[in-house]
Motif scaffolding. Structure first.
Motif, PDB file in Angstrom:
ATOM      1  N   TYR A  64       0.822  -1.212   0.000  1.00  0.00           N
ATOM      2  CA  TYR A  64       0.000   0.000   0.000  1.00  0.00           C
ATOM      3  C   TYR A  64       0.859   1.267   0.000  1.00  0.00           C
ATOM      4  N   ALA A  65       2.025   1.200   0.624  1.00  0.00           N
ATOM      5  CA  ALA A  65       2.920   2.370   0.609  1.00  0.00           C
ATOM      6  C   ALA A  65       3.429   2.621  -0.817  1.00  0.00           C
ATOM      7  N   TYR A  66       3.753   1.560  -1.543  1.00  0.00           N
ATOM      8  CA  TYR A  66       4.188   1.710  -2.948  1.00  0.00           C
ATOM      9  C   TYR A  66       3.040   2.253  -3.805  1.00  0.00           C
ATOM     10  N   LEU A  67       1.826   1.744  -3.551  1.00  0.00           N
ATOM     11  CA  LEU A  67       0.676   2.212  -4.343  1.00  0.00           C
ATOM     12  C   LEU A  67       0.398   3.686  -4.080  1.00  0.00           C
ATOM     13  N   LEU A  68       0.541   4.108  -2.836  1.00  0.00           N
ATOM     14  CA  LEU A  68       0.321   5.537  -2.539  1.00  0.00           C
ATOM     15  C   LEU A  68       1.416   6.385  -3.181  1.00  0.00           C
ATOM     16  N   ALA A  69       2.663   5.936  -3.069  1.00  0.00           N
ATOM     17  CA  ALA A  69       3.755   6.669  -3.717  1.00  0.00           C
ATOM     18  C   ALA A  69       3.473   6.791  -5.212  1.00  0.00           C
ATOM     19  N   ASP A  70       3.081   5.685  -5.833  1.00  0.00           N
ATOM     20  CA  ASP A  70       2.838   5.698  -7.277  1.00  0.00           C
ATOM     21  C   ASP A  70       1.699   6.650  -7.631  1.00  0.00           C
ATOM     22  N   ARG A  71       0.651   6.618  -6.835  1.00  0.00           N
ATOM     23  CA  ARG A  71      -0.489   7.517  -7.090  1.00  0.00           C
ATOM     24  C   ARG A  71      -0.062   8.982  -7.052  1.00  0.00           C
ATOM     25  N   LEU A  72       0.910   9.282  -6.176  1.00  0.00           N
ATOM     26  CA  LEU A  72       1.379  10.668  -6.024  1.00  0.00           C
ATOM     27  C   LEU A  72       2.547  10.972  -6.963  1.00  0.00           C
ATOM     28  N   GLY A  73       2.903  10.006  -7.808  1.00  0.00           N
ATOM     29  CA  GLY A  73       3.995  10.236  -8.756  1.00  0.00           C
ATOM     30  C   GLY A  73       5.369  10.250  -8.096  1.00  0.00           C
ATOM     31  N   LEU A  74       5.491   9.539  -6.976  1.00  0.00           N
ATOM     32  CA  LEU A  74       6.746   9.554  -6.213  1.00  0.00           C
ATOM     33  C   LEU A  74       7.439   8.198  -6.290  1.00  0.00           C
ATOM     34  N   ASP A  75       8.763   8.218  -6.266  1.00  0.00           N
ATOM     35  CA  ASP A  75       9.531   6.979  -6.203  1.00  0.00           C
ATOM     36  C   ASP A  75       9.876   6.691  -4.738  1.00  0.00           C
ATOM     37  N   PRO A  76       9.502   5.512  -4.220  1.00  0.00           N
ATOM     38  CA  PRO A  76       9.708   5.202  -2.796  1.00  0.00           C
ATOM     39  C   PRO A  76      11.153   5.450  -2.328  1.00  0.00           C
ATOM     40  N   ASP A  77      12.117   4.888  -3.047  1.00  0.00           N
ATOM     41  CA  ASP A  77      13.513   5.027  -2.604  1.00  0.00           C
ATOM     42  C   ASP A  77      13.967   6.482  -2.583  1.00  0.00           C
ATOM     43  N   THR A  78      13.518   7.244  -3.565  1.00  0.00           N
ATOM     44  CA  THR A  78      13.922   8.649  -3.633  1.00  0.00           C
ATOM     45  C   THR A  78      13.401   9.438  -2.434  1.00  0.00           C
ATOM     46  N   ILE A  79      12.143   9.231  -2.074  1.00  0.00           N
ATOM     47  CA  ILE A  79      11.618  10.013  -0.949  1.00  0.00           C
ATOM     48  C   ILE A  79      12.234   9.561   0.377  1.00  0.00           C
ATOM     49  N   VAL A  80      12.572   8.275   0.478  1.00  0.00           N
ATOM     50  CA  VAL A  80      13.257   7.814   1.700  1.00  0.00           C
ATOM     51  C   VAL A  80      14.633   8.486   1.795  1.00  0.00           C
ATOM     52  N   ALA A  81      15.357   8.524   0.667  1.00  0.00           N
ATOM     53  CA  ALA A  81      16.700   9.128   0.669  1.00  0.00           C
ATOM     54  C   ALA A  81      16.627  10.631   0.983  1.00  0.00           C
ATOM     55  N   GLU A  82      15.629  11.306   0.423  1.00  0.00           N
ATOM     56  CA  GLU A  82      15.474  12.743   0.687  1.00  0.00           C
ATOM     57  C   GLU A  82      15.153  13.016   2.152  1.00  0.00           C
ATOM     58  N   LYS A  83      14.245  12.204   2.684  1.00  0.00           N
ATOM     59  CA  LYS A  83      13.870  12.401   4.090  1.00  0.00           C
ATOM     60  C   LYS A  83      15.067  12.131   4.998  1.00  0.00           C
ATOM     61  N   LEU A  84      15.894  11.160   4.608  1.00  0.00           N
ATOM     62  CA  LEU A  84      17.074  10.831   5.421  1.00  0.00           C
ATOM     63  C   LEU A  84      18.005  12.042   5.545  1.00  0.00           C
ATOM     64  N   GLU A  85      18.096  12.828   4.485  1.00  0.00           N
ATOM     65  CA  GLU A  85      18.946  14.027   4.558  1.00  0.00           C
ATOM     66  C   GLU A  85      18.418  15.018   5.595  1.00  0.00           C
ATOM     67  N   GLU A  86      17.097  15.167   5.647  1.00  0.00           N
ATOM     68  CA  GLU A  86      16.497  16.037   6.677  1.00  0.00           C
ATOM     69  C   GLU A  86      16.767  15.494   8.081  1.00  0.00           C
ATOM     70  N   THR A  87      16.572  14.187   8.229  1.00  0.00           N
ATOM     71  CA  THR A  87      16.729  13.567   9.547  1.00  0.00           C
ATOM     72  C   THR A  87      18.176  13.693  10.016  1.00  0.00           C
ATOM     73  N   ARG A  88      19.091  13.601   9.069  1.00  0.00           N
ATOM     74  CA  ARG A  88      20.515  13.744   9.379  1.00  0.00           C
ATOM     75  C   ARG A  88      20.818  15.071  10.088  1.00  0.00           C
TER      76      ARG A  88
END
Lengths: 106, 106, 106, 106
Positions: A64-88
Protein backbone atom coordinates in the motif's frame (compact mmCIF):
# COMPACT_ATOMS: atom_id res chain seq x y z
CA UNK A 1 13.89 0.26 -7.21
CA UNK A 2 15.71 1.86 -10.06
CA UNK A 3 13.62 0.20 -12.73
CA UNK A 4 10.37 0.27 -10.80
CA UNK A 5 9.70 -3.31 -11.75
CA UNK A 6 7.61 -4.12 -8.68
CA UNK A 7 5.61 -0.95 -9.03
CA UNK A 8 4.88 -1.94 -12.63
CA UNK A 9 3.59 -5.34 -11.42
CA UNK A 10 1.37 -3.63 -8.85
CA UNK A 11 0.00 -1.23 -11.46
CA UNK A 12 -0.94 -4.07 -13.81
CA UNK A 13 -2.52 -6.03 -10.98
CA UNK A 14 -4.68 -3.04 -9.99
CA UNK A 15 -5.57 -2.14 -13.59
CA UNK A 16 -6.72 -5.66 -14.48
CA UNK A 17 -9.10 -5.60 -11.51
CA UNK A 18 -10.25 -1.97 -12.13
CA UNK A 19 -9.38 -1.16 -8.55
CA UNK A 20 -7.85 2.28 -9.04
CA UNK A 21 -11.34 3.70 -8.46
CA UNK A 22 -10.96 2.60 -4.80
CA UNK A 23 -7.37 3.77 -4.43
CA UNK A 24 -7.77 7.42 -3.46
CA UNK A 25 -4.84 8.73 -1.46
CA UNK A 26 -7.06 8.82 1.61
CA UNK A 27 -8.13 5.17 1.21
CA UNK A 28 -4.52 4.09 0.68
CA UNK A 29 -3.44 5.97 3.82
CA UNK A 30 -6.18 4.14 5.74
CA UNK A 31 -5.01 0.85 4.24
CA UNK A 32 -1.44 1.48 5.39
CA UNK A 33 -2.67 2.06 8.96
CA UNK A 34 -4.84 -1.05 8.86
CA UNK A 35 -1.97 -3.23 7.65
CA UNK A 36 0.43 -1.61 10.14
CA UNK A 37 -2.00 -2.74 12.85
CA UNK A 38 -1.91 -6.32 11.54
CA UNK A 39 1.88 -6.22 11.51
CA UNK A 40 1.87 -4.94 15.10
CA UNK A 41 -0.47 -7.77 16.08
CA UNK A 42 2.41 -10.20 15.43
CA UNK A 43 4.10 -8.57 18.45
CA UNK A 44 1.00 -7.93 20.61
CA UNK A 45 1.97 -10.06 23.60
CA UNK A 46 5.51 -11.01 22.73
CA UNK A 47 8.76 -9.45 21.54
CA UNK A 48 9.25 -12.44 19.27
CA UNK A 49 7.01 -13.26 16.33
CA UNK A 50 6.64 -15.88 13.61
CA UNK A 51 8.97 -14.78 10.79
CA UNK A 52 6.64 -15.83 7.95
CA UNK A 53 3.70 -13.96 9.45
CA UNK A 54 5.79 -10.81 9.94
CA UNK A 55 7.05 -11.03 6.36
CA UNK A 56 3.51 -11.35 5.02
CA UNK A 57 2.16 -8.37 7.00
CA UNK A 58 5.20 -6.22 6.24
CA UNK A 59 4.67 -6.98 2.54
CA UNK A 60 1.10 -5.67 2.86
CA UNK A 61 2.29 -2.41 4.46
CA UNK A 62 4.88 -1.98 1.71
CA UNK A 63 2.36 -2.78 -1.04
CA UNK A 64 0.00 0.00 0.00
CA UNK A 65 2.92 2.37 0.61
CA UNK A 66 4.19 1.71 -2.95
CA UNK A 67 0.68 2.21 -4.34
CA UNK A 68 0.32 5.54 -2.54
CA UNK A 69 3.76 6.67 -3.72
CA UNK A 70 2.84 5.70 -7.28
CA UNK A 71 -0.49 7.52 -7.09
CA UNK A 72 1.38 10.67 -6.02
CA UNK A 73 3.99 10.24 -8.76
CA UNK A 74 6.75 9.55 -6.21
CA UNK A 75 9.53 6.98 -6.20
CA UNK A 76 9.71 5.20 -2.80
CA UNK A 77 13.51 5.03 -2.60
CA UNK A 78 13.92 8.65 -3.63
CA UNK A 79 11.62 10.01 -0.95
CA UNK A 80 13.26 7.81 1.70
CA UNK A 81 16.70 9.13 0.67
CA UNK A 82 15.47 12.74 0.69
CA UNK A 83 13.87 12.40 4.09
CA UNK A 84 17.07 10.83 5.42
CA UNK A 85 18.95 14.03 4.56
CA UNK A 86 16.50 16.04 6.68
CA UNK A 87 16.73 13.57 9.55
CA UNK A 88 20.52 13.74 9.38
CA UNK A 89 20.47 17.46 10.24
CA UNK A 90 17.96 16.91 13.06
CA UNK A 91 20.04 14.13 14.59
CA UNK A 92 23.76 14.99 14.33
CA UNK A 93 25.95 12.01 15.18
CA UNK A 94 27.65 13.63 18.15
CA UNK A 95 24.35 14.48 19.85
CA UNK A 96 22.29 11.44 18.89
CA UNK A 97 24.78 8.63 19.38
CA UNK A 98 23.36 5.89 21.56
CA UNK A 99 20.25 7.89 22.47
CA UNK A 100 16.64 7.32 21.51
CA UNK A 101 15.44 10.82 22.52
CA UNK A 102 13.49 12.97 20.07
CA UNK A 103 15.53 15.68 18.36
CA UNK A 104 13.94 18.45 20.41
CA UNK A 105 15.09 16.74 23.60
CA UNK A 106 18.68 16.02 22.59
CA UNK B 1 15.81 -1.70 -5.19
CA UNK B 2 18.10 -3.99 -7.13
CA UNK B 3 21.25 -2.51 -5.67
CA UNK B 4 19.85 -1.80 -2.22
CA UNK B 5 21.44 1.62 -2.29
CA UNK B 6 18.86 3.26 -0.03
CA UNK B 7 19.01 0.42 2.43
CA UNK B 8 22.77 0.86 2.56
CA UNK B 9 22.32 4.57 3.35
CA UNK B 10 19.87 3.70 6.13
CA UNK B 11 22.23 1.12 7.59
CA UNK B 12 25.10 3.60 7.73
CA UNK B 13 22.88 6.27 9.25
CA UNK B 14 21.76 3.87 12.00
CA UNK B 15 25.26 2.49 12.61
CA UNK B 16 26.85 5.94 13.00
CA UNK B 17 24.28 6.78 15.68
CA UNK B 18 24.48 3.34 17.37
CA UNK B 19 20.73 3.06 17.08
CA UNK B 20 20.44 -0.61 16.15
CA UNK B 21 20.17 -1.34 19.88
CA UNK B 22 16.72 0.33 19.76
CA UNK B 23 15.65 -1.31 16.50
CA UNK B 24 14.20 -4.60 17.68
CA UNK B 25 11.60 -5.98 15.28
CA UNK B 26 8.91 -5.18 17.82
CA UNK B 27 10.03 -1.53 18.16
CA UNK B 28 10.20 -1.14 14.38
CA UNK B 29 6.69 -2.57 14.03
CA UNK B 30 5.48 -0.01 16.61
CA UNK B 31 7.29 2.72 14.70
CA UNK B 32 5.55 1.76 11.45
CA UNK B 33 2.16 2.03 13.19
CA UNK B 34 3.06 5.38 14.73
CA UNK B 35 4.17 6.83 11.39
CA UNK B 36 1.14 5.33 9.62
CA UNK B 37 -0.98 7.30 12.11
CA UNK B 38 0.84 10.51 11.23
CA UNK B 39 0.30 9.81 7.54
CA UNK B 40 -3.40 9.22 8.20
CA UNK B 41 -3.56 12.52 10.09
CA UNK B 42 -2.98 14.31 6.76
CA UNK B 43 -6.43 13.00 5.75
CA UNK B 44 -8.18 13.26 9.15
CA UNK B 45 -10.93 15.71 8.17
CA UNK B 46 -10.44 15.92 4.43
CA UNK B 47 -10.00 13.66 1.41
CA UNK B 48 -7.39 16.08 0.13
CA UNK B 49 -4.06 16.72 1.83
CA UNK B 50 -0.94 18.82 1.39
CA UNK B 51 1.31 16.88 -1.01
CA UNK B 52 4.59 17.77 0.76
CA UNK B 53 3.26 16.68 4.13
CA UNK B 54 1.98 13.38 2.71
CA UNK B 55 5.34 12.75 1.02
CA UNK B 56 7.20 13.37 4.26
CA UNK B 57 4.99 11.06 6.35
CA UNK B 58 4.97 8.35 3.69
CA UNK B 59 8.78 8.51 3.63
CA UNK B 60 8.77 7.85 7.40
CA UNK B 61 6.53 4.79 7.01
CA UNK B 62 8.78 3.46 4.23
CA UNK B 63 11.95 4.15 6.22
CA UNK B 64 10.85 2.01 9.16
CA UNK B 65 9.45 -0.64 6.80
CA UNK B 66 12.83 -0.85 5.04
CA UNK B 67 14.63 -1.04 8.38
CA UNK B 68 12.39 -3.88 9.55
CA UNK B 69 12.86 -5.73 6.25
CA UNK B 70 16.62 -5.28 6.56
CA UNK B 71 16.64 -6.51 10.15
CA UNK B 72 14.84 -9.66 9.02
CA UNK B 73 17.17 -10.15 6.07
CA UNK B 74 14.42 -9.46 3.56
CA UNK B 75 14.40 -7.39 0.38
CA UNK B 76 11.34 -5.09 0.27
CA UNK B 77 10.63 -5.47 -3.44
CA UNK B 78 10.99 -9.23 -3.31
CA UNK B 79 8.50 -9.71 -0.49
CA UNK B 80 6.02 -7.37 -2.19
CA UNK B 81 6.31 -9.37 -5.43
CA UNK B 82 5.91 -12.68 -3.58
CA UNK B 83 2.86 -11.49 -1.67
CA UNK B 84 1.36 -10.23 -4.93
CA UNK B 85 1.42 -13.78 -6.28
CA UNK B 86 -0.60 -14.96 -3.27
CA UNK B 87 -3.06 -12.09 -3.62
CA UNK B 88 -3.47 -12.88 -7.29
CA UNK B 89 -4.87 -16.32 -6.47
CA UNK B 90 -7.19 -14.90 -3.81
CA UNK B 91 -8.56 -12.26 -6.16
CA UNK B 92 -8.99 -13.75 -9.66
CA UNK B 93 -9.66 -11.03 -12.23
CA UNK B 94 -13.05 -12.35 -13.28
CA UNK B 95 -14.37 -12.34 -9.70
CA UNK B 96 -12.67 -9.23 -8.34
CA UNK B 97 -13.07 -6.80 -11.23
CA UNK B 98 -14.56 -3.52 -10.08
CA UNK B 99 -15.33 -4.82 -6.58
CA UNK B 100 -13.76 -3.85 -3.26
CA UNK B 101 -15.09 -6.89 -1.33
CA UNK B 102 -12.75 -9.10 0.64
CA UNK B 103 -11.81 -12.37 -1.04
CA UNK B 104 -14.02 -14.44 1.26
CA UNK B 105 -17.04 -12.37 0.21
CA UNK B 106 -16.46 -12.45 -3.55
CA UNK C 1 -21.31 6.17 32.70
CA UNK C 2 -24.78 5.65 34.01
CA UNK C 3 -25.73 9.30 33.67
CA UNK C 4 -23.74 9.98 30.50
CA UNK C 5 -22.41 13.17 31.99
CA UNK C 6 -19.11 13.17 30.08
CA UNK C 7 -20.84 12.40 26.81
CA UNK C 8 -23.12 15.35 27.44
CA UNK C 9 -20.09 17.61 27.96
CA UNK C 10 -18.55 16.34 24.71
CA UNK C 11 -21.78 16.92 22.80
CA UNK C 12 -22.03 20.51 24.00
CA UNK C 13 -18.37 21.14 23.19
CA UNK C 14 -18.86 19.86 19.63
CA UNK C 15 -22.17 21.67 19.11
CA UNK C 16 -20.81 25.05 20.22
CA UNK C 17 -18.00 24.72 17.63
CA UNK C 18 -20.31 23.36 14.89
CA UNK C 19 -17.94 20.42 14.48
CA UNK C 20 -20.46 17.63 14.00
CA UNK C 21 -20.21 18.30 10.24
CA UNK C 22 -16.65 16.86 10.45
CA UNK C 23 -17.56 13.94 12.71
CA UNK C 24 -18.69 11.31 10.24
CA UNK C 25 -18.21 7.77 11.57
CA UNK C 26 -15.39 7.29 9.09
CA UNK C 27 -13.55 10.44 10.23
CA UNK C 28 -13.98 9.47 13.88
CA UNK C 29 -12.59 6.00 13.16
CA UNK C 30 -9.56 7.64 11.51
CA UNK C 31 -9.19 9.93 14.51
CA UNK C 32 -9.16 6.97 16.91
CA UNK C 33 -6.34 5.36 14.87
CA UNK C 34 -4.37 8.61 14.78
CA UNK C 35 -4.65 9.10 18.54
CA UNK C 36 -3.86 5.43 19.17
CA UNK C 37 -0.61 6.03 17.25
CA UNK C 38 0.22 8.99 19.48
CA UNK C 39 -0.45 6.87 22.54
CA UNK C 40 1.81 4.14 21.16
CA UNK C 41 4.53 6.73 20.56
CA UNK C 42 4.86 7.07 24.36
CA UNK C 43 6.18 3.47 24.29
CA UNK C 44 8.10 3.60 20.98
CA UNK C 45 11.58 2.84 22.35
CA UNK C 46 10.80 1.98 25.92
CA UNK C 47 8.47 -0.15 28.00
CA UNK C 48 8.16 2.72 30.42
CA UNK C 49 6.55 6.06 29.59
CA UNK C 50 5.78 9.39 31.22
CA UNK C 51 2.49 8.92 33.10
CA UNK C 52 1.12 12.39 32.30
CA UNK C 53 1.78 11.99 28.59
CA UNK C 54 0.14 8.55 28.53
CA UNK C 55 -2.89 9.91 30.37
CA UNK C 56 -3.25 12.76 27.90
CA UNK C 57 -3.03 10.52 24.81
CA UNK C 58 -5.31 7.89 26.31
CA UNK C 59 -7.86 10.64 27.00
CA UNK C 60 -7.75 11.56 23.29
CA UNK C 61 -8.39 7.96 22.22
CA UNK C 62 -11.30 7.73 24.66
CA UNK C 63 -12.72 11.08 23.55
CA UNK C 64 -13.01 10.01 19.91
CA UNK C 65 -14.26 6.57 20.94
CA UNK C 66 -17.03 8.20 23.03
CA UNK C 67 -17.90 10.54 20.15
CA UNK C 68 -18.18 7.61 17.73
CA UNK C 69 -20.29 5.63 20.19
CA UNK C 70 -22.55 8.65 20.65
CA UNK C 71 -22.89 9.18 16.90
CA UNK C 72 -24.01 5.57 16.56
CA UNK C 73 -26.44 5.86 19.47
CA UNK C 74 -24.41 3.46 21.59
CA UNK C 75 -23.44 3.61 25.25
CA UNK C 76 -19.70 2.84 25.69
CA UNK C 77 -20.06 0.80 28.88
CA UNK C 78 -22.93 -1.23 27.49
CA UNK C 79 -21.10 -2.29 24.34
CA UNK C 80 -17.98 -3.19 26.35
CA UNK C 81 -20.09 -5.35 28.69
CA UNK C 82 -21.87 -7.03 25.75
CA UNK C 83 -18.60 -7.76 23.94
CA UNK C 84 -17.18 -9.19 27.16
CA UNK C 85 -19.93 -11.81 27.17
CA UNK C 86 -18.90 -12.91 23.68
CA UNK C 87 -15.23 -12.98 24.63
CA UNK C 88 -16.06 -15.06 27.69
CA UNK C 89 -17.38 -17.88 25.52
CA UNK C 90 -14.36 -17.70 23.21
CA UNK C 91 -11.90 -17.84 26.09
CA UNK C 92 -13.19 -20.29 28.74
CA UNK C 93 -11.21 -20.00 31.98
CA UNK C 94 -9.94 -23.57 31.95
CA UNK C 95 -8.48 -23.22 28.45
CA UNK C 96 -7.26 -19.63 28.53
CA UNK C 97 -5.72 -19.43 32.00
CA UNK C 98 -2.20 -18.03 31.86
CA UNK C 99 -2.05 -18.15 28.06
CA UNK C 100 -1.95 -15.28 25.56
CA UNK C 101 -2.86 -17.42 22.52
CA UNK C 102 -5.73 -16.43 20.28
CA UNK C 103 -8.95 -18.38 20.84
CA UNK C 104 -8.51 -20.42 17.65
CA UNK C 105 -5.14 -21.66 18.90
CA UNK C 106 -6.16 -22.58 22.42
CA UNK D 1 -18.90 5.24 34.90
CA UNK D 2 -19.54 6.50 38.38
CA UNK D 3 -19.71 3.06 39.91
CA UNK D 4 -17.06 1.50 37.68
CA UNK D 5 -19.22 -1.51 37.14
CA UNK D 6 -17.82 -2.36 33.71
CA UNK D 7 -14.26 -1.93 34.88
CA UNK D 8 -15.02 -4.33 37.71
CA UNK D 9 -16.31 -6.90 35.22
CA UNK D 10 -13.16 -6.48 33.10
CA UNK D 11 -10.93 -6.88 36.16
CA UNK D 12 -12.63 -10.12 37.17
CA UNK D 13 -12.46 -11.45 33.62
CA UNK D 14 -8.72 -10.76 33.45
CA UNK D 15 -8.00 -12.08 36.95
CA UNK D 16 -9.83 -15.39 36.36
CA UNK D 17 -7.66 -15.98 33.28
CA UNK D 18 -4.42 -14.79 34.95
CA UNK D 19 -3.92 -12.40 32.07
CA UNK D 20 -2.63 -9.37 33.96
CA UNK D 21 0.89 -10.74 33.39
CA UNK D 22 0.41 -9.86 29.69
CA UNK D 23 -1.19 -6.48 30.31
CA UNK D 24 1.79 -4.18 30.63
CA UNK D 25 0.99 -0.58 29.70
CA UNK D 26 3.05 -1.02 26.56
CA UNK D 27 1.19 -4.16 25.46
CA UNK D 28 -2.16 -2.49 26.14
CA UNK D 29 -1.11 0.55 24.07
CA UNK D 30 -0.20 -1.83 21.22
CA UNK D 31 -3.55 -3.58 21.62
CA UNK D 32 -5.43 -0.27 21.34
CA UNK D 33 -3.60 0.48 18.05
CA UNK D 34 -4.31 -3.00 16.71
CA UNK D 35 -8.02 -2.76 17.50
CA UNK D 36 -8.17 0.81 16.15
CA UNK D 37 -6.87 -0.64 12.87
CA UNK D 38 -9.63 -3.25 12.84
CA UNK D 39 -12.20 -0.52 13.47
CA UNK D 40 -10.74 1.52 10.61
CA UNK D 41 -10.96 -1.54 8.35
CA UNK D 42 -14.77 -1.24 8.54
CA UNK D 43 -14.34 2.02 6.58
CA UNK D 44 -11.41 0.99 4.34
CA UNK D 45 -13.13 1.43 0.98
CA UNK D 46 -16.38 3.02 2.00
CA UNK D 47 -17.73 5.83 4.15
CA UNK D 48 -20.51 3.53 5.27
CA UNK D 49 -19.97 0.41 7.33
CA UNK D 50 -21.97 -2.41 8.86
CA UNK D 51 -23.26 -1.10 12.22
CA UNK D 52 -22.82 -4.38 14.10
CA UNK D 53 -19.23 -4.77 12.93
CA UNK D 54 -18.39 -1.17 13.90
CA UNK D 55 -19.97 -1.69 17.33
CA UNK D 56 -17.94 -4.84 17.90
CA UNK D 57 -14.60 -3.26 16.91
CA UNK D 58 -15.32 -0.06 18.84
CA UNK D 59 -16.05 -2.21 21.91
CA UNK D 60 -12.60 -3.80 21.53
CA UNK D 61 -10.89 -0.39 21.38
CA UNK D 62 -12.81 0.73 24.47
CA UNK D 63 -12.05 -2.50 26.33
CA UNK D 64 -8.29 -2.08 26.00
CA UNK D 65 -8.56 1.66 26.72
CA UNK D 66 -10.45 0.89 29.95
CA UNK D 67 -7.88 -1.77 30.89
CA UNK D 68 -5.01 0.67 30.34
CA UNK D 69 -6.79 3.38 32.35
CA UNK D 70 -7.38 0.88 35.15
CA UNK D 71 -3.77 -0.27 35.13
CA UNK D 72 -2.69 3.36 35.53
CA UNK D 73 -5.23 3.98 38.30
CA UNK D 74 -7.23 6.38 36.13
CA UNK D 75 -10.97 6.75 35.64
CA UNK D 76 -11.82 6.98 31.91
CA UNK D 77 -14.55 9.60 32.25
CA UNK D 78 -12.46 11.77 34.54
CA UNK D 79 -9.48 11.94 32.18
CA UNK D 80 -11.76 12.69 29.23
CA UNK D 81 -13.38 15.55 31.17
CA UNK D 82 -9.99 16.91 32.25
CA UNK D 83 -8.59 16.79 28.72
CA UNK D 84 -11.71 18.54 27.45
CA UNK D 85 -10.91 21.52 29.67
CA UNK D 86 -7.47 21.78 28.03
CA UNK D 87 -8.94 21.44 24.55
CA UNK D 88 -11.47 24.14 25.36
CA UNK D 89 -8.71 26.70 25.88
CA UNK D 90 -6.91 25.63 22.68
CA UNK D 91 -10.07 25.90 20.59
CA UNK D 92 -12.09 28.96 21.72
CA UNK D 93 -15.59 28.95 20.22
CA UNK D 94 -15.18 32.22 18.34
CA UNK D 95 -12.04 31.00 16.55
CA UNK D 96 -12.87 27.34 16.03
CA UNK D 97 -16.51 27.53 14.98
CA UNK D 98 -17.11 25.60 11.76
CA UNK D 99 -13.41 24.98 11.14
CA UNK D 100 -11.44 21.75 11.28
CA UNK D 101 -8.00 23.43 11.42
CA UNK D 102 -5.52 22.52 14.13
CA UNK D 103 -5.29 25.03 16.99
CA UNK D 104 -1.93 26.36 15.81
CA UNK D 105 -3.45 27.24 12.43
CA UNK D 106 -6.59 28.93 13.69
Amino acid sequence: MSDNSVVRLLREFVAEREWSQFHSSSNLAKSISIEAGELLECFQWDEEAEPMRVQSELADVLTYAYLLADRLGLDPDTIVAEKLEETRTKYPVEKARGRSSKYDEL
